[in-house]
Scaffold this active site. Structure first.
Site, PDB file in Angstrom:
ATOM      1  N   SER A 172       0.821  -1.220   0.000  1.00 37.54           N
ATOM      2  CA  SER A 172       0.000   0.000   0.000  1.00 37.54           C
ATOM      3  C   SER A 172       0.848   1.259   0.000  1.00 37.54           C
ATOM      4  O   SER A 172       0.463   2.267   0.586  1.00 37.54           O
ATOM      5  CB  SER A 172      -0.922   0.005   1.225  1.00 37.54           C
ATOM      6  OG  SER A 172      -0.165   0.171   2.420  1.00 37.54           O
TER       7      SER A 172
ATOM      8  N   HIS B 160      -7.397  34.300  -0.470  1.00 34.05           N
ATOM      9  CA  HIS B 160      -8.680  33.718  -0.077  1.00 34.05           C
ATOM     10  C   HIS B 160      -9.680  33.875  -1.233  1.00 34.05           C
ATOM     11  O   HIS B 160      -9.719  34.924  -1.860  1.00 34.05           O
ATOM     12  CB  HIS B 160      -9.218  34.446   1.152  1.00 34.05           C
ATOM     13  CG  HIS B 160     -10.606  34.010   1.549  1.00 34.05           C
ATOM     14  ND1 HIS B 160     -10.829  32.857   2.266  1.00 34.05           N
ATOM     15  CD2 HIS B 160     -11.827  34.570   1.317  1.00 34.05           C
ATOM     16  CE1 HIS B 160     -12.125  32.732   2.470  1.00 34.05           C
ATOM     17  NE2 HIS B 160     -12.759  33.752   1.899  1.00 34.05           N
TER      18      HIS B 160
END
Length: 461
Positions: A178, A440
């Site tokens: 994994s 932002h």
């Protein structure tokens, strides 16, 4: 012909080294037995990302109603998805071929082998030629590693090459291992509708990542319907029947499972065999060539870079090593590579990205630490994008504010990690990061917010 530099292998280490050598005025040749670009461009980094993008598009359509869009009829064509991936890889390989011509680098096709007196033998079919060079760079890369209990036959037990070119989509697949390769293919096949099971020998998936990130990805995968078995060892795979009968053991005992295909994703083995190292006295250790900080081997005039030397087996590492190596050959004074500031990226969905120490490693190293964590569930951009899963976690030295490590899981974090790498390179402190204005709304605001969290100044939590 006489060259200043001969590079064996044209992966992201080899071809980048060749281009930089040419830029520095060195007459350069590159030897490649297959396709320019090596495993990364042809069988690794690039085609897997093309497969993942197709899976993401399919997921978007599946969840189109979440965005107020109705899509009545749709399906995926597995063979077309595979074909697109191969087309992307072919285009990138052609791009490297263009770069070779642009930089006047001679491309020699064939199997390269180093010889004494700074010579390289190139074998192609029934012909053989000898090249001479003042400096030889070995960049032969790696291949899928095989376990004794998991011998690949290319049909039922496969490696990463076969995983991206299967003639038909399997109904079920067991992925052993994994790391980045394993979880990327797990995401792809699950998104396309295959029943996926991951079996990992260690206690956590993506075991090199911070424990919080590993747990978050495991939870996400389980929500998607992927079965995740950790602390599990595959002991045998019987392929005598129609599919595969997988024998495995865990803390509860021994078990069996059937599936169509088993993908072995247990790491990479280096390509050091039959390239002439022993005859030259080039020393290796645990499957890796021993080199100094400028990638000189134990034989004068011979260098090694990429997966075949110690360090992370990553494309961007090989490229950086190639540039440093060539600049050293050219008489420059390159700064040695800082292996403690190498970003790692995994392109499943959600993505995973990290650099530096995990929280556990920082504590074990004796640091008193500040840890800041900001979830994307509190991010306006993530909410608008429908990608609220994951977080940014940053670890600082409490005494001096040094940024020891950062660990991210979520949408686009593989693009965001470069900011952390840069500020670690510049030795930026936690407070300086906190006071750096971020735009932002963006996902990258989470980096500033995580730093603020570490110092008790977080606004949006």
């Amino acid at each position: 012909m006489e060259y200043d530099v001969i590079v064996i292998g044209s992966g992201p280490g080899g071809y980048v080294a060749a281009i930089r050598a040419s830029q520095l005025g060195l007459k350069t040749a590159i030897v490649e037995k297959e396709s320019l670009g090596g495993v990364c461009l042809n069988w690794g980094c690039i085609p897997t990302k093309a497969l993942i993008k197709s899976a993401q598009v399919f997921e978007y359509i599946n969840h189109a109603e979440d965005y107020g869009i109705a899509v009545k009829e749709f399906k995926h064509d597995f063979n077309k998805v595979i074909h697109r991936s191969r087309d992307v890889a072919l285009g990138m390989s052609k791009g490297v071929n263009f770069l070779m011509k642009k930089n006047k680098i001679d491309v020699i096709t064939g199997y390269g082998k180093v010889l004494p007196d700074k010579k390289v033998e190139v074998q192609e079919a029934d012909s053989k030629k000898i090249l001479s060079g003042k400096n030889i760079i070995i960049a032969t890369g790696g291949r899928s590693r095989e376990l004794p209990s998991l011998k690949q036959d290319g049909k039922k037990i496969i490696g990463y090459r076969e995983a991206m070119t299967l003639p038909r989509q399997p109904k079920s697949i067991v992925i052993v291992g994994s790391g980045a390769i394993g979880v990327e293919f797990a995401y792809f096949y699950n998104a396309m509708g295959t029943k996926v099971t991951i079996m990992e020998y260690l206690p956590n998936i993506i075991p090199n990542e911070d424990a919080d990130v590993s747990k978050s990805l495991e939870s996400n995968f389980k929500k998607k319907g992927i079965d995740v078995f950790t602390s599990t060892e595959v002991t045998k795979v019987d392929t005598s029947g129609k599919g595969c009968n997988v024998s495995y053991k865990d803390g509860k005992g021994e078990h069996k499972m059937t599936c169509d295909i088993v993908l072995s994703a247990v790491g990479v083995a280096t390509n050091l065999e039959n390239i002439g190292l022993e005859a030259l006295g080039i020393k290796s250790e645990k499957g890796h060539v021993l080199v100094d900080k400028l990638y000189k081997t134990t034989a004068v005039g011979y260098y090694a870079i990429g997966d075949i030397v110690h360090g992370p087996a990553l494309a961007h590492v090989a490229s950086a090593e190639g540039i440093i190596c060539v600049e050293g050959i050219a008489g420059h004074n390159p700064e040695p590579l800082d292996y403690n500031n190498i970003p790692g990226c995994t392109y499943c969905s959600p993505e995973v990205a990290s650099v530096g120490m995990t929280e556990k490693q920082a504590k074990e190293a004796g640091y008193e630490i500040k840890v800041g964590k900001f979830p994307f569930s509190a991010s306006g951009k993530a909410s608008a994008a429908g990608a609220k899963e994951g977080f940014v976690k940053i670890i600082f030295d409490a005494k001096y504010g040094e940024l020891l490590g950062a660990h991210m899981i979520g949408a686009n974090v593989t693009e965001m990690i470069a900011e952390i790498v840069a500020i670690r390179k510049l030795e930026t402190t936690g407070m300086e990061l906190l006071k750096t204005v971020h735009p932002h709304p963006t996902m990258s605001e989470a980096i500033m917010e995580a730093a603020a969290s570490a110092y008790g100044e977080v606004i949006h939590l």
